[in-house]
Design a protein around this motif. Structure first.
Motif, mmCIF file in Angstrom:
data_model
loop_
_atom_site.group_PDB
_atom_site.id
_atom_site.type_symbol
_atom_site.label_atom_id
_atom_site.label_comp_id
_atom_site.label_asym_id
_atom_site.label_seq_id
_atom_site.Cartn_x
_atom_site.Cartn_y
_atom_site.Cartn_z
ATOM 1 N N ARG A 1 -16.006 15.579 -5.197
ATOM 2 C CA ARG A 1 -14.847 14.992 -4.857
ATOM 3 C C ARG A 1 -15.396 14.981 -3.321
ATOM 4 O O ARG A 1 -15.258 16.138 -2.709
ATOM 5 N N GLU A 2 -14.362 13.946 -2.570
ATOM 6 C CA GLU A 2 -14.583 13.873 -0.729
ATOM 7 C C GLU A 2 -14.127 15.416 -0.874
ATOM 8 O O GLU A 2 -12.719 15.334 -0.621
ATOM 9 N N PHE A 3 -14.088 16.214 0.912
ATOM 10 C CA PHE A 3 -12.833 17.092 1.036
ATOM 11 C C PHE A 3 -12.840 18.527 0.443
ATOM 12 O O PHE A 3 -12.131 19.268 0.598
ATOM 13 N N GLN A 4 -13.615 18.570 -0.733
ATOM 14 C CA GLN A 4 -13.942 19.343 -1.729
ATOM 15 C C GLN A 4 -14.853 19.767 -0.864
ATOM 16 O O GLN A 4 -16.324 19.724 -1.785
ATOM 17 N N MET A 5 -14.699 22.030 -1.225
ATOM 18 C CA MET A 5 -15.233 22.985 -1.646
ATOM 19 C C MET A 5 -16.311 23.346 -2.532
ATOM 20 O O MET A 5 -15.841 24.191 -3.260
ATOM 21 N N GLU B 1 -14.224 24.876 -7.259
ATOM 22 C CA GLU B 1 -13.615 23.578 -6.394
ATOM 23 C C GLU B 1 -12.760 24.259 -5.507
ATOM 24 O O GLU B 1 -11.418 24.494 -6.059
ATOM 25 N N ILE B 2 -12.503 24.397 -4.327
ATOM 26 C CA ILE B 2 -11.263 24.621 -3.228
ATOM 27 C C ILE B 2 -12.023 24.044 -2.836
ATOM 28 O O ILE B 2 -12.781 23.717 -1.796
ATOM 29 N N PRO B 3 -10.161 23.296 -1.921
ATOM 30 C CA PRO B 3 -9.992 22.061 -1.265
ATOM 31 C C PRO B 3 -10.828 22.985 0.103
ATOM 32 O O PRO B 3 -10.733 24.082 1.002
ATOM 33 N N GLY B 4 -11.153 22.048 0.934
ATOM 34 C CA GLY B 4 -12.611 22.536 2.399
ATOM 35 C C GLY B 4 -11.611 22.576 3.705
ATOM 36 O O GLY B 4 -12.639 23.643 4.132
ATOM 37 N N ASP C 1 -5.913 13.669 5.533
ATOM 38 C CA ASP C 1 -4.635 13.388 4.104
ATOM 39 C C ASP C 1 -4.973 14.302 3.676
ATOM 40 O O ASP C 1 -5.456 14.357 2.423
ATOM 41 N N ILE C 2 -4.533 15.782 3.971
ATOM 42 C CA ILE C 2 -5.009 16.905 2.522
ATOM 43 C C ILE C 2 -3.545 16.155 1.639
ATOM 44 O O ILE C 2 -4.406 17.113 0.853
ATOM 45 N N ASP C 3 -3.047 15.711 1.718
ATOM 46 C CA ASP C 3 -1.717 14.760 0.573
ATOM 47 C C ASP C 3 -2.711 14.151 -0.691
ATOM 48 O O ASP C 3 -2.543 14.645 -2.077
ATOM 49 N N ASP D 1 1.618 20.644 10.667
ATOM 50 C CA ASP D 1 -0.125 20.608 10.668
ATOM 51 C C ASP D 1 -0.810 19.006 10.899
ATOM 52 O O ASP D 1 -1.012 19.437 9.043
ATOM 53 N N ILE D 2 -1.751 18.899 11.526
ATOM 54 C CA ILE D 2 -2.662 18.009 11.675
ATOM 55 C C ILE D 2 -4.105 18.437 11.124
ATOM 56 O O ILE D 2 -4.913 19.423 11.982
ATOM 57 N N TYR D 3 -5.108 18.036 10.609
ATOM 58 C CA TYR D 3 -5.887 18.580 9.931
ATOM 59 C C TYR D 3 -7.490 17.600 10.147
ATOM 60 O O TYR D 3 -6.406 16.593 10.162
ATOM 61 N N PHE D 4 -8.136 18.003 11.545
ATOM 62 C CA PHE D 4 -9.180 17.059 11.097
ATOM 63 C C PHE D 4 -10.747 18.073 10.892
ATOM 64 O O PHE D 4 -10.822 19.162 10.387
#
Length: 470
Positions: free
Chosen positions: A260-264, A333-336, A392-394, A422-425
């Motif tokens: 999944r996109e942006f998952q680690m 699976e962890i959010p990146g 968009d972490i949500d 907090d804004i993530y990049f």
């Protein structure tokens, strides 16, 4: 008694190559950088000793003769083959690293001559030259996993049986032939290429004998189809523990999972044995392997891999050594963005994209203000292909993507009454090192809404004062 020395020349091209020499006295030796490491000696009657030593850099020729200058030459049957050096200071040694032309062919009668400025010369004993010419595979050869390979290996006269092995980079894959007789000058490799083999353009065939002489073919490529890869994979998902055993080196575990996109994805090895772990996409392209740098935003035990785009992926596990028999891997699976590093305003942070699709995450704290606009600016530089994303972490997706050559940037305006957040990049792109910096500020410029809010406040204050006065 006269000794016979042998020198190995390895060819790795489709047509006639340049040639390198390695000298040997027949004693067991250790392989170093493609050649044998050993000592050779020549003892011409009544002359000084000449010593030649192979090391990882080339051949070290040592001698003992008078004079201030010396010249080193290679001869065959009394005729000059190549000048190994011009006139040099007579230090008693020369490290020769260049290739030697094969214009005199192969066989007996080769020797090294040392001459000083007084025209006094000493010679090594004669030695023989043998050659192994690998005609195929060439650098444009492409083999298909799951299909039959048809490769011809050809070489010149060689005095000992040979082995033929397939390597991917420096990793041994499989032995395809052994004990090829010394009188044999070619071998036809006709066999099915295993579907377990990774795709890549760094495959080579290594020919060697029991005494340690060896050399490489040119690199060639192996590709596979989606069907060939998926047909041998086990379906796995986060939370699974997969384990088993294999016989080195043919067996491997191949698992298929949905990334999944942006998952680690984190693979923790639960056995105390070294294993090779590779991640591939659906076409068989290698995205992560032991040859890549370790992910610089994640440390500790296990293998970390960032998924940049949702899709089907594969993990391949192979043993690092012949005596490895078992594996046990736990998948997570962890959010990146949990590994995100915070920005400090106006301070540059350096990092690296360590493998294809690697994503490094950063966050900047935007401080809210009831009246003024919250602005931020993030800049990425130094990557040949630079990708900067606002995450968009949500919803686990990108809100904005900026791509460029060597640089990319994202600017934002949160408006008033936005509060603190907090804004993530995410940073990705071509492999290599990069620089990133971010700034956040309150816009001092007046807006119609600012003026309106200020007027309301002034009116309110005026009414309050009027009430108090009355």
């Amino acid at each position: 008694m006269k000794r016979i020395f042998r020198c190995l020349i390895w060819f790795m091209i489709f047509a006639l190559p340049a040639t390198s020499f390695a000298y040997a006295d027949g004693s067991p030796a250790k392989n170093v950088s493609g050649y044998r490491k050993e000592i050779t000696r020549g003892n011409p009657a009544g002359s000084s000793q000449v010593i030649c030593t192979w090391n990882e850099s080339g051949i070290l020729i040592e001698w003992s003769t008078a004079g201030d200058l010396a010249k080193v030459e290679l001869f065959r049957n009394g005729e000059l083959v190549n000048e190994l050096s011009g006139w040099i200071e007579n230090s008693g040694e020369l490290l020769y690293t260049a290739d030697i032309p094969d214009s005199r062919g192969y066989g007996e009668g080769f020797s090294v001559k040392i001459t000083n400025e007084r025209e006094t010369s000493i010679w090594s004993d004669e030695f023989e030259v043998y050659a192994v010419n690998v005609i195929q595979p060439s650098s444009d050869e492409i083999l298909h996993a799951g299909e039959v390979a048809d490769i011809t290996l050809e070489w010149g006269e060689w005095p000992a049986p040979l082995y033929a092995d397939v390597y991917k980079g420096d990793r041994f894959i499989e032995r395809i032939a052994e004990f090829l007789p010394s009188g044999t000058l070619s071998y036809q490799w006709q066999d099915t290429v295993s579907c377990d083999w990774l795709t890549g353009d760094d495959y080579r065939i290594r020919l060697s004998d029991a005494e340690g002489f060896y050399g490489w073919s040119e690199p060639f490529s192996i590709i596979r189809s989606w069907y060939a890869l998926s047909s041998i994979a086990d379906d796995i998902e986060p939370g699974d523990v997969f384990q088993g055993s294999f016989t080195f080196p043919e067996n491997a575990f191949i698992g298929h999972f949905l990334g999944r996109e942006f998952q680690m994805y984190y693979f923790l090895q639960e056995t105390n044995t070294p294993l090779h772990v590779d991640i591939l996409d659906s076409s068989g392209k290698v995205l992560l392997s032991p040859e890549y740098r370790t992910d610089d935003q994640n440390g500790g035990e296990g293998i970390y891999w960032d998924c940049l785009q949702e899709g089907d992926y594969f993990i391949r596990i192979t043993p690092a050594h012949p005596d490895m028999k078992e594996y046990r891997i736990h998948m997570f699976e962890i959010p990146g963005w949990e590994a995100a590093e915070p920005f400090v305003s106006d301070r540059t942070i350096e990092g690296s994209i360590d493998y294809p699709g690697d994503v490094d995450y950063f966050t900047i704290r935007v401080t809210g203000n009831i009246l003024w606009k919250n602005k931020y600016n993030v800049e990425l530089s130094d990557l040949e292909h630079a990708i900067l994303m606002r995450i968009d972490i949500d919803n686990s997706c990108s809100e904005e993507v900026s791509e460029g050559i060597n640089e990319a940037s994202i600017k934002g305006n949160l408006g008033i009454l936005s509060g603190s957040r907090d804004i993530y990049f995410g940073v990705s792109g071509s492999e290599g090192f990069y620089s990133i910096n971010g700034t956040q500020k309150i816009d001092a410029g007046m807006t119609a809404l600012n003026i309106f809010v200020e007027e309301l406040i002034l009116i309110g204050v005026g009414l309050l004062l009027s009430t108090l006065i009355e």
